[in-house]
Design a protein around this motif. Structure first.
Motif, PDB file in Angstrom:
ATOM      1  N   LEU A  47       0.839  -1.200   0.000  1.00 26.07           N
ATOM      2  CA  LEU A  47       0.000   0.000   0.000  1.00 26.07           C
ATOM      3  C   LEU A  47       0.875   1.252   0.000  1.00 26.07           C
ATOM      4  O   LEU A  47       0.594   2.211  -0.723  1.00 26.07           O
ATOM      5  CB  LEU A  47      -0.961   0.014   1.191  1.00 26.07           C
ATOM      6  CG  LEU A  47      -1.842   1.268   1.285  1.00 26.07           C
ATOM      7  CD1 LEU A  47      -2.674   1.472   0.022  1.00 26.07           C
ATOM      8  CD2 LEU A  47      -2.733   1.192   2.510  1.00 26.07           C
ATOM      9  N   VAL A  48       1.927   1.243   0.783  1.00 26.43           N
ATOM     10  CA  VAL A  48       2.837   2.394   0.800  1.00 26.43           C
ATOM     11  C   VAL A  48       3.416   2.634  -0.589  1.00 26.43           C
ATOM     12  O   VAL A  48       3.451   3.775  -1.080  1.00 26.43           O
ATOM     13  CB  VAL A  48       3.947   2.218   1.865  1.00 26.43           C
ATOM     14  CG1 VAL A  48       5.045   3.260   1.703  1.00 26.43           C
ATOM     15  CG2 VAL A  48       3.352   2.269   3.276  1.00 26.43           C
ATOM     16  N   ALA A  49       3.854   1.578  -1.259  1.00 22.85           N
ATOM     17  CA  ALA A  49       4.411   1.716  -2.615  1.00 22.85           C
ATOM     18  C   ALA A  49       3.355   2.254  -3.583  1.00 22.85           C
ATOM     19  O   ALA A  49       3.661   3.098  -4.439  1.00 22.85           O
ATOM     20  CB  ALA A  49       4.955   0.382  -3.105  1.00 22.85           C
ATOM     21  N   ALA A  50       2.132   1.785  -3.456  1.00 19.87           N
ATOM     22  CA  ALA A  50       1.051   2.264  -4.327  1.00 19.87           C
ATOM     23  C   ALA A  50       0.772   3.745  -4.076  1.00 19.87           C
ATOM     24  O   ALA A  50       0.568   4.515  -5.018  1.00 19.87           O
ATOM     25  CB  ALA A  50      -0.212   1.425  -4.099  1.00 19.87           C
ATOM     26  N   LEU A  51       0.781   4.144  -2.817  1.00 23.63           N
ATOM     27  CA  LEU A  51       0.567   5.560  -2.490  1.00 23.63           C
ATOM     28  C   LEU A  51       1.704   6.421  -3.023  1.00 23.63           C
ATOM     29  O   LEU A  51       1.468   7.498  -3.583  1.00 23.63           O
ATOM     30  CB  LEU A  51       0.411   5.740  -0.978  1.00 23.63           C
ATOM     31  CG  LEU A  51      -0.879   5.185  -0.393  1.00 23.63           C
ATOM     32  CD1 LEU A  51      -0.813   5.156   1.124  1.00 23.63           C
ATOM     33  CD2 LEU A  51      -2.090   5.976  -0.883  1.00 23.63           C
ATOM     34  N   GLU A  52       2.928   5.945  -2.849  1.00 16.16           N
ATOM     35  CA  GLU A  52       4.076   6.702  -3.354  1.00 16.16           C
ATOM     36  C   GLU A  52       3.976   6.891  -4.863  1.00 16.16           C
ATOM     37  O   GLU A  52       4.257   7.975  -5.380  1.00 16.16           O
ATOM     38  CB  GLU A  52       5.381   6.017  -2.961  1.00 16.16           C
ATOM     39  CG  GLU A  52       5.672   6.135  -1.480  1.00 16.16           C
ATOM     40  CD  GLU A  52       6.828   5.261  -1.005  1.00 16.16           C
ATOM     41  OE1 GLU A  52       7.304   4.380  -1.760  1.00 16.16           O
ATOM     42  OE2 GLU A  52       7.249   5.455   0.158  1.00 16.16           O
ATOM     43  N   LEU A  53       3.564   5.849  -5.566  1.00 17.10           N
ATOM     44  CA  LEU A  53       3.362   5.952  -7.009  1.00 17.10           C
ATOM     45  C   LEU A  53       2.338   7.034  -7.338  1.00 17.10           C
ATOM     46  O   LEU A  53       2.550   7.865  -8.221  1.00 17.10           O
ATOM     47  CB  LEU A  53       2.894   4.605  -7.575  1.00 17.10           C
ATOM     48  CG  LEU A  53       2.387   4.628  -9.019  1.00 17.10           C
ATOM     49  CD1 LEU A  53       3.551   4.768  -9.994  1.00 17.10           C
ATOM     50  CD2 LEU A  53       1.580   3.377  -9.309  1.00 17.10           C
ATOM     51  N   SER A  54       1.239   7.042  -6.616  1.00 21.07           N
ATOM     52  CA  SER A  54       0.175   8.010  -6.905  1.00 21.07           C
ATOM     53  C   SER A  54       0.625   9.443  -6.647  1.00 21.07           C
ATOM     54  O   SER A  54       0.305  10.349  -7.421  1.00 21.07           O
ATOM     55  CB  SER A  54      -1.090   7.679  -6.100  1.00 21.07           C
ATOM     56  OG  SER A  54      -0.905   7.904  -4.720  1.00 21.07           O
ATOM     57  N   TRP A  55       1.386   9.654  -5.591  1.00 19.15           N
ATOM     58  CA  TRP A  55       1.881  11.011  -5.300  1.00 19.15           C
ATOM     59  C   TRP A  55       2.913  11.437  -6.330  1.00 19.15           C
ATOM     60  O   TRP A  55       2.948  12.594  -6.761  1.00 19.15           O
ATOM     61  CB  TRP A  55       2.444  11.094  -3.884  1.00 19.15           C
ATOM     62  CG  TRP A  55       1.385  11.008  -2.830  1.00 19.15           C
ATOM     63  CD1 TRP A  55       1.196  10.003  -1.930  1.00 19.15           C
ATOM     64  CD2 TRP A  55       0.342  11.957  -2.585  1.00 19.15           C
ATOM     65  NE1 TRP A  55       0.111  10.272  -1.145  1.00 19.15           N
ATOM     66  CE2 TRP A  55      -0.436  11.465  -1.520  1.00 19.15           C
ATOM     67  CE3 TRP A  55      -0.015  13.171  -3.160  1.00 19.15           C
ATOM     68  CZ2 TRP A  55      -1.544  12.154  -1.016  1.00 19.15           C
ATOM     69  CZ3 TRP A  55      -1.126  13.854  -2.664  1.00 19.15           C
ATOM     70  CH2 TRP A  55      -1.875  13.342  -1.598  1.00 19.15           C
ATOM     71  N   GLN A  56       3.770  10.516  -6.744  1.00 18.00           N
ATOM     72  CA  GLN A  56       4.775  10.837  -7.759  1.00 18.00           C
ATOM     73  C   GLN A  56       4.119  11.206  -9.087  1.00 18.00           C
ATOM     74  O   GLN A  56       4.596  12.098  -9.790  1.00 18.00           O
ATOM     75  CB  GLN A  56       5.758   9.675  -7.949  1.00 18.00           C
ATOM     76  CG  GLN A  56       6.778   9.570  -6.849  1.00 18.00           C
ATOM     77  CD  GLN A  56       7.564  10.870  -6.678  1.00 18.00           C
ATOM     78  OE1 GLN A  56       8.099  11.421  -7.629  1.00 18.00           O
ATOM     79  NE2 GLN A  56       7.608  11.357  -5.447  1.00 18.00           N
ATOM     80  N   ARG A  57       3.035  10.550  -9.416  1.00 19.96           N
ATOM     81  CA  ARG A  57       2.329  10.860 -10.657  1.00 19.96           C
ATOM     82  C   ARG A  57       1.823  12.310 -10.633  1.00 19.96           C
ATOM     83  O   ARG A  57       1.916  13.032 -11.620  1.00 19.96           O
ATOM     84  CB  ARG A  57       1.164   9.898 -10.881  1.00 19.96           C
ATOM     85  CG  ARG A  57       0.557  10.063 -12.262  1.00 19.96           C
ATOM     86  CD  ARG A  57      -0.509   9.048 -12.580  1.00 19.96           C
ATOM     87  NE  ARG A  57      -0.266   7.698 -12.203  1.00 19.96           N
ATOM     88  CZ  ARG A  57       0.503   6.822 -12.866  1.00 19.96           C
ATOM     89  NH1 ARG A  57       1.154   7.209 -13.945  1.00 19.96           N
ATOM     90  NH2 ARG A  57       0.628   5.588 -12.438  1.00 19.96           N
ATOM     91  N   ILE A  58       1.282  12.727  -9.510  1.00 20.51           N
ATOM     92  CA  ILE A  58       0.796  14.102  -9.379  1.00 20.51           C
ATOM     93  C   ILE A  58       1.961  15.081  -9.496  1.00 20.51           C
ATOM     94  O   ILE A  58       1.882  16.062 -10.245  1.00 20.51           O
ATOM     95  CB  ILE A  58       0.045  14.291  -8.041  1.00 20.51           C
ATOM     96  CG1 ILE A  58      -1.247  13.470  -8.043  1.00 20.51           C
ATOM     97  CG2 ILE A  58      -0.240  15.779  -7.787  1.00 20.51           C
ATOM     98  CD1 ILE A  58      -1.915  13.350  -6.687  1.00 20.51           C
TER      99      ILE A  58
END
Length: 172
Positions: free
Chosen positions: A56-67
C-alpha cells in the motif's frame, strides 16, 4: 518468469494491481491473493517484494509521484498566469486516467498504521511544497493562501469523484 520480463517490471505490475484491488475492496478487505490474481502471478511472488502494508505504501508513493510529475510538466510549460489553471487541468487528467489512485489516497487518509500515515503525510506535504514554491516563483500574490485554496479544491474534486457527484465542482 516470462522471458524479457524483469523483476522491476513484475514489481510495477504488482503495484498497479494493488492500486486497483485496494481501491476496489479497501485496504482491510483486500488480500495479497487478490493482488496476485490481478497481476497474474502467484501470491508467494507478491511476498518476494512486499508485505501488504509495504505494498500500500508503494502504491501511495506511485500516486503522489504521478501528481508531482504532472505538476512539474505544467510548471515547465505554463506561463505564470496560467500556472494554477494548468495544475487544475493536470489534476483533472489524473483523476480521469488514474481514478483508482485518487480513490486509494482518499481511503488511506483514514488508515492509522504509521507507515501508511507517513506516506500520506509525505505525499500531501510534497504536493503542498511544490505548489507553494511554484506559486511563489511565479510571483502569485498571497501564495500560501492560494496554495491552501488549491489543495482544498483538490480535496473537493476527490469527494466529487468518490461520490460520483460532478455537480460539486464549479468551473472557474
Amino acid at each position: 518468469m516470462v522471458k524479457g520480463v524483469t523483476s522491476s517490471d513484475r514489481r510495477n505490475d504488482i503495484i498497479s494491481a494493488a492500486v486497483e484491488v485496494f481501491a476496489e475492496f479497501g485496504y482491510y478487505r483486500a488480500t495479497t491473493a487478490q493482488v496476485a490474481e490481478r497481476a497474474a502471478i502467484s501470491q508467494p511472488y507478491v511476498y518476494r517484494f512486499f508485505t501488504k502494508e509495504s505494498l500500500l505504501v508503494a502504491a501511495l508513493e506511485l500516486s503522489w509521484q504521478r501528481i508531482l510529475q504532472a505538476f512539474q510538466h505544467v510548471k515547465e510549460t505554463a506561463s505564470p498566469e496560467l500556472l494554477e489553471d494548468g495544475f487544475t487541468q493536470a489534476y483533472e487528467g489524473i483523476m480521469h486516467s488514474y481514478r483508482h489512485e485518487i480513490l486509494l489516497q482518499m481511503q488511506a487518509q483514514t488508515i492509522q498504521e504509521a507507515p501508511i500515515r507517513a506516506a500520506m503525510k509525505q505525499g500531501v506535504s510534497d504536493v503542498k511544497q511544490f505548489v507553494l514554491q511554484a506559486f511563489e516563483e511565479a510571483g502569485i500574490q498571497e501564495a500560501e493562501a492560494r496554495t491552501s485554496d488549491f489543495l482544498a479544491r483538490g480535496m473537493l474534486c476527490n469527494v466529487s469523484l468518490a461520490l460520483d457527484m460532478p455537480d460539486l465542482m464549479v468551473k472557474r
